[in-house]
Write an enzyme that holds these catalytic residues in place. Sequence first.
Site, PDB file in Angstrom:
ATOM      1  N   HIS A 242      -3.315  -5.720  -4.593  1.00 18.15           N
ATOM      2  CA  HIS A 242      -2.189  -4.992  -3.992  1.00 18.15           C
ATOM      3  C   HIS A 242      -2.316  -3.491  -4.246  1.00 18.15           C
ATOM      4  O   HIS A 242      -2.160  -2.675  -3.329  1.00 18.15           O
ATOM      5  CB  HIS A 242      -0.873  -5.515  -4.578  1.00 18.15           C
ATOM      6  CG  HIS A 242       0.347  -4.895  -3.990  1.00 18.15           C
ATOM      7  ND1 HIS A 242       1.156  -5.541  -3.076  1.00 18.15           N
ATOM      8  CD2 HIS A 242       0.899  -3.658  -4.161  1.00 18.15           C
ATOM      9  CE1 HIS A 242       2.146  -4.735  -2.716  1.00 18.15           C
ATOM     10  NE2 HIS A 242       2.018  -3.588  -3.368  1.00 18.15           N
ATOM     11  N   GLU A 246      -3.474  -0.589  -1.257  1.00 21.12           N
ATOM     12  CA  GLU A 246      -2.617   0.549  -0.942  1.00 21.12           C
ATOM     13  C   GLU A 246      -3.378   1.867  -1.090  1.00 21.12           C
ATOM     14  O   GLU A 246      -3.272   2.754  -0.247  1.00 21.12           O
ATOM     15  CB  GLU A 246      -1.389   0.538  -1.853  1.00 21.12           C
ATOM     16  CG  GLU A 246      -0.403   1.654  -1.593  1.00 21.12           C
ATOM     17  CD  GLU A 246       0.212   1.600  -0.201  1.00 21.12           C
ATOM     18  OE1 GLU A 246       0.541   2.676   0.343  1.00 21.12           O
ATOM     19  OE2 GLU A 246       0.362   0.481   0.352  1.00 21.12           O
ATOM     20  N   LYS A 249      -5.898   2.231   1.762  1.00 23.47           N
ATOM     21  CA  LYS A 249      -5.212   2.584   3.021  1.00 23.47           C
ATOM     22  C   LYS A 249      -4.928   4.078   3.069  1.00 23.47           C
ATOM     23  O   LYS A 249      -5.200   4.745   4.079  1.00 23.47           O
ATOM     24  CB  LYS A 249      -3.881   1.826   3.129  1.00 23.47           C
ATOM     25  CG  LYS A 249      -3.966   0.425   3.652  1.00 23.47           C
ATOM     26  CD  LYS A 249      -2.603  -0.077   4.126  1.00 23.47           C
ATOM     27  CE  LYS A 249      -1.531   0.086   3.088  1.00 23.47           C
ATOM     28  NZ  LYS A 249      -0.194  -0.296   3.573  1.00 23.47           N
ATOM     29  N   ASN A 250      -4.370   4.588   1.988  1.00 28.66           N
ATOM     30  CA  ASN A 250      -4.023   6.009   1.948  1.00 28.66           C
ATOM     31  C   ASN A 250      -5.263   6.895   2.036  1.00 28.66           C
ATOM     32  O   ASN A 250      -5.272   7.911   2.733  1.00 28.66           O
ATOM     33  CB  ASN A 250      -3.256   6.325   0.658  1.00 28.66           C
ATOM     34  CG  ASN A 250      -1.885   5.683   0.622  1.00 28.66           C
ATOM     35  OD1 ASN A 250      -1.360   5.261   1.653  1.00 28.66           O
ATOM     36  ND2 ASN A 250      -1.303   5.596  -0.551  1.00 28.66           N
TER      37      ASN A 250
END
Length: 404
Positions: A242, A246, A249-250
């Site tokens: 998780h 994240e 993605k950023n």
Amino acid sequence: MRLSVFLLKNASPKIEYYSRFSPSPLSIKQFLEFGRDNACEKTSYMFLRKELPVRLANTMREVNLLPDRLLSQPSVKLVQKWYMQSFLELLEYENRSPDDPHALNDFLEALIEIRNRHNDVVPTMAQGLIEYKEKFGFDPFVSSNIQYFLDRFYTNRISFRMLINQHTLLFGNDTNPAHPKHIGSIDPACSVADVVTDAYETAKMLCEQYYPAAPELKIAEFNAKAPSKPIQAVYVPSHLFHMLFELFKNAMRATVEHHEENKDDLPPIKAKVTLGKEDLSIKISDKGGGVALRKIDRLFNYTYSTAPTPSLDSKRVPLAGFGHGLPISRLYARYFQGDLKLYSMEGVGTDAVIYLKALSSESFERLPVFNKSAWRHYQGGPEADDWSNPSKEPRDASKYKAKR
């Protein structure tokens, strides 16, 4: 499951009663030892039938301290309804003996139903914030209280699901055949580089739905404890995934948008995994242009996002937009006494570092407790800043020159 009128009338006293108890934090080592050596369903049942209501009651008492205008939003009301229903269902096992021939199986099924009910708590609460913000805006004091509450609320939710998952995976039929060596949701020999790669590949697929290209990944490992061996950890792979997903993605979004005119030659994202005596650290580095220093703290604010707000009705998974990704990832890191920090150089790129405990015996749950200190946090008014703030317009110093 139908809830009796008796239970509904007596919910408030029960919530108050259970909220007087502090949650009992467990370490990864304790989770592991129980699941590996002496997993007893009756023992787990006896512990959870009290511990789960305690954790729910602590957060339910705190919800009521939020501003009334936030609590009145439809999405927030829905979340409150879910929590109340789950709490009441757990109370049905308060005095039910584990020797009852149907108690353990009924409890297992109830936990699965409760977990499924809470699947959409995060996007629903995020929607409630959007509803509130659109109607009333945000003043700094209310925003500060909401930030404080959501950090604690979502940490409580992570811990609640951790307990439920351990029980259902150990004693139910939803064991993952792909990971037979897992103890519940814990991998005793989690290959960190493998989780890094999985998170990158998943983020890459998502990125390529929105952009024509995605940056490549370069991984390096440095094991200070055993230099010739790959780094393994006793950890929950889904939590680590998780966080990494994240961050990737950023990093991908920033890299692609910063190098918009040169998409065929994107700089790679670099991942470095290190293991020392106390810390296991994972650094994700990008060349996505970085973030100004004054904006770093905002990135961990639930009411802030650099992307447009996505629709909950959209069938496509949003790449960004709710503003919950980074703050919740940091909560996952902090849950077992780690952390997540950002170091950025505006114009160049960002380093995101996940810190985890190297030893499972030191990886204790970090849990919110509802007490007078928490209550006082919501009661005080906004205070004047005790540091100087630059004015919008610089003063004309010539007015203050001494006359000669």
